[in-house]
Design a protein around this motif. Structure first.
Motif, PDB file in Angstrom:
ATOM      1  N   TYR A 103       0.835  -1.210   0.000  1.00  6.99           N
ATOM      2  CA  TYR A 103       0.000   0.000   0.000  1.00  6.99           C
ATOM      3  C   TYR A 103       0.866   1.255   0.000  1.00  6.99           C
ATOM      4  O   TYR A 103       0.619   2.202  -0.741  1.00  6.99           O
ATOM      5  CB  TYR A 103      -0.932   0.025   1.208  1.00  6.99           C
ATOM      6  CG  TYR A 103      -2.071  -0.965   1.155  1.00  6.99           C
ATOM      7  CD1 TYR A 103      -2.802  -1.175  -0.012  1.00  6.99           C
ATOM      8  CD2 TYR A 103      -2.421  -1.695   2.278  1.00  6.99           C
ATOM      9  CE1 TYR A 103      -3.850  -2.085  -0.052  1.00  6.99           C
ATOM     10  CE2 TYR A 103      -3.469  -2.616   2.252  1.00  6.99           C
ATOM     11  CZ  TYR A 103      -4.176  -2.794   1.090  1.00  6.99           C
ATOM     12  OH  TYR A 103      -5.202  -3.691   1.043  1.00  6.99           O
ATOM     13  N   LEU A 104       1.899   1.264   0.841  1.00  2.00           N
ATOM     14  CA  LEU A 104       2.778   2.436   0.912  1.00  2.00           C
ATOM     15  C   LEU A 104       3.498   2.656  -0.416  1.00  2.00           C
ATOM     16  O   LEU A 104       3.587   3.788  -0.902  1.00  2.00           O
ATOM     17  CB  LEU A 104       3.778   2.288   2.058  1.00  2.00           C
ATOM     18  CG  LEU A 104       3.174   2.327   3.472  1.00  2.00           C
ATOM     19  CD1 LEU A 104       4.230   1.987   4.508  1.00  2.00           C
ATOM     20  CD2 LEU A 104       2.540   3.672   3.761  1.00  2.00           C
ATOM     21  N   GLN A 105       4.000   1.588  -1.031  1.00  2.28           N
ATOM     22  CA  GLN A 105       4.668   1.719  -2.323  1.00  2.28           C
ATOM     23  C   GLN A 105       3.704   2.228  -3.382  1.00  2.28           C
ATOM     24  O   GLN A 105       4.064   3.066  -4.207  1.00  2.28           O
ATOM     25  CB  GLN A 105       5.274   0.378  -2.750  1.00  2.28           C
ATOM     26  CG  GLN A 105       6.488   0.004  -1.938  1.00  2.28           C
ATOM     27  CD  GLN A 105       7.020  -1.382  -2.307  1.00  2.28           C
ATOM     28  OE1 GLN A 105       6.327  -2.191  -2.915  1.00  2.28           O
ATOM     29  NE2 GLN A 105       8.254  -1.636  -1.923  1.00  2.28           N
ATOM     30  N   GLY A 106       2.481   1.749  -3.361  1.00  2.00           N
ATOM     31  CA  GLY A 106       1.479   2.209  -4.313  1.00  2.00           C
ATOM     32  C   GLY A 106       1.160   3.681  -4.150  1.00  2.00           C
ATOM     33  O   GLY A 106       1.021   4.415  -5.140  1.00  2.00           O
ATOM     34  N   GLN A 107       1.073   4.163  -2.915  1.00  2.00           N
ATOM     35  CA  GLN A 107       0.788   5.572  -2.666  1.00  2.00           C
ATOM     36  C   GLN A 107       1.940   6.450  -3.129  1.00  2.00           C
ATOM     37  O   GLN A 107       1.725   7.515  -3.711  1.00  2.00           O
ATOM     38  CB  GLN A 107       0.494   5.800  -1.179  1.00  2.00           C
ATOM     39  CG  GLN A 107      -0.812   5.174  -0.752  1.00  2.00           C
ATOM     40  CD  GLN A 107      -0.984   5.118   0.755  1.00  2.00           C
ATOM     41  OE1 GLN A 107      -0.159   5.608   1.516  1.00  2.00           O
ATOM     42  NE2 GLN A 107      -2.059   4.486   1.190  1.00  2.00           N
ATOM     43  N   VAL A 108       3.168   6.005  -2.923  1.00  2.00           N
ATOM     44  CA  VAL A 108       4.336   6.758  -3.387  1.00  2.00           C
ATOM     45  C   VAL A 108       4.364   6.782  -4.907  1.00  2.00           C
ATOM     46  O   VAL A 108       4.636   7.821  -5.519  1.00  2.00           O
ATOM     47  CB  VAL A 108       5.639   6.167  -2.810  1.00  2.00           C
ATOM     48  CG1 VAL A 108       6.862   6.779  -3.472  1.00  2.00           C
ATOM     49  CG2 VAL A 108       5.692   6.372  -1.296  1.00  2.00           C
ATOM     50  N   ALA A 109       4.062   5.656  -5.551  1.00  2.00           N
ATOM     51  CA  ALA A 109       4.071   5.582  -7.016  1.00  2.00           C
ATOM     52  C   ALA A 109       3.045   6.533  -7.617  1.00  2.00           C
ATOM     53  O   ALA A 109       3.323   7.211  -8.608  1.00  2.00           O
ATOM     54  CB  ALA A 109       3.809   4.149  -7.473  1.00  2.00           C
ATOM     55  N   VAL A 110       1.863   6.620  -7.032  1.00  2.00           N
ATOM     56  CA  VAL A 110       0.832   7.532  -7.528  1.00  2.00           C
ATOM     57  C   VAL A 110       1.299   8.970  -7.392  1.00  2.00           C
ATOM     58  O   VAL A 110       1.157   9.777  -8.314  1.00  2.00           O
ATOM     59  CB  VAL A 110      -0.501   7.317  -6.772  1.00  2.00           C
ATOM     60  CG1 VAL A 110      -1.472   8.446  -7.049  1.00  2.00           C
ATOM     61  CG2 VAL A 110      -1.107   5.979  -7.153  1.00  2.00           C
TER      62      VAL A 110
END
Length: 130
Positions: free
Chosen positions: A113-120
């Motif tokens: 989830y954290l990686q996805g939020q950073v990617a967005v």
């Protein structure tokens, strides 16, 4: 002190090492607490709250109004050696270092989830750049 005051009055003293708690009872009760005594009260109140009803909801209500969030808290993670899971320690300036035991499956979900939020955030409004 007015007799119509409903609750206790809290005051951080000028030394920044003690708190005075005044109860508007008859007679008035005044307690002066040092850091250790205040931390003991916080721990005990937290323990009592954990057992009280209604309980804190198990699931976070997505979209609820955020009232207060700690900005960029210090944190540390380490392996939990008995079961191979993770320990997550987060510093809350109000309550000290709070520690959480995170099972491996949940740690994996959290990291995703954290990686996805950073990617967005990095992609910005135009989408990913090649």
């Amino acid at each position: 002190m007015a007799d119509d005051q409903q609750g206790p009055n809290w005051k951080l003293e000028d030394d920044l090492e003690t708190v005075t708690l005044t109860f508007p009872t008859g007679p008035v009760v005044v307690l002066t607490l040092n850091v250790a005594q205040l931390e003991d009260i916080l721990k005990n109140l937290g323990d009592f709250r954990a057992r009280m009803k209604p309980q804190i909801p198990e699931k976070y209500a997505v979209g609820q109004k955020m009232v207060f969030a700690i900005n960029n808290p210090s944190w540390f993670t380490e392996p939990e050696l008995m079961q191979g899971n993770s320990l997550l320690h987060i510093r809350d300036p109000r309550f000290g270092w709070l520690s959480y035991h995170i099972p491996s499956e949940e740690a994996l979900k959290l990291s995703g989830y954290l990686q996805g939020q950073v990617a967005v955030k990095q992609a910005g409004p135009q989408g990913p750049r090649n």
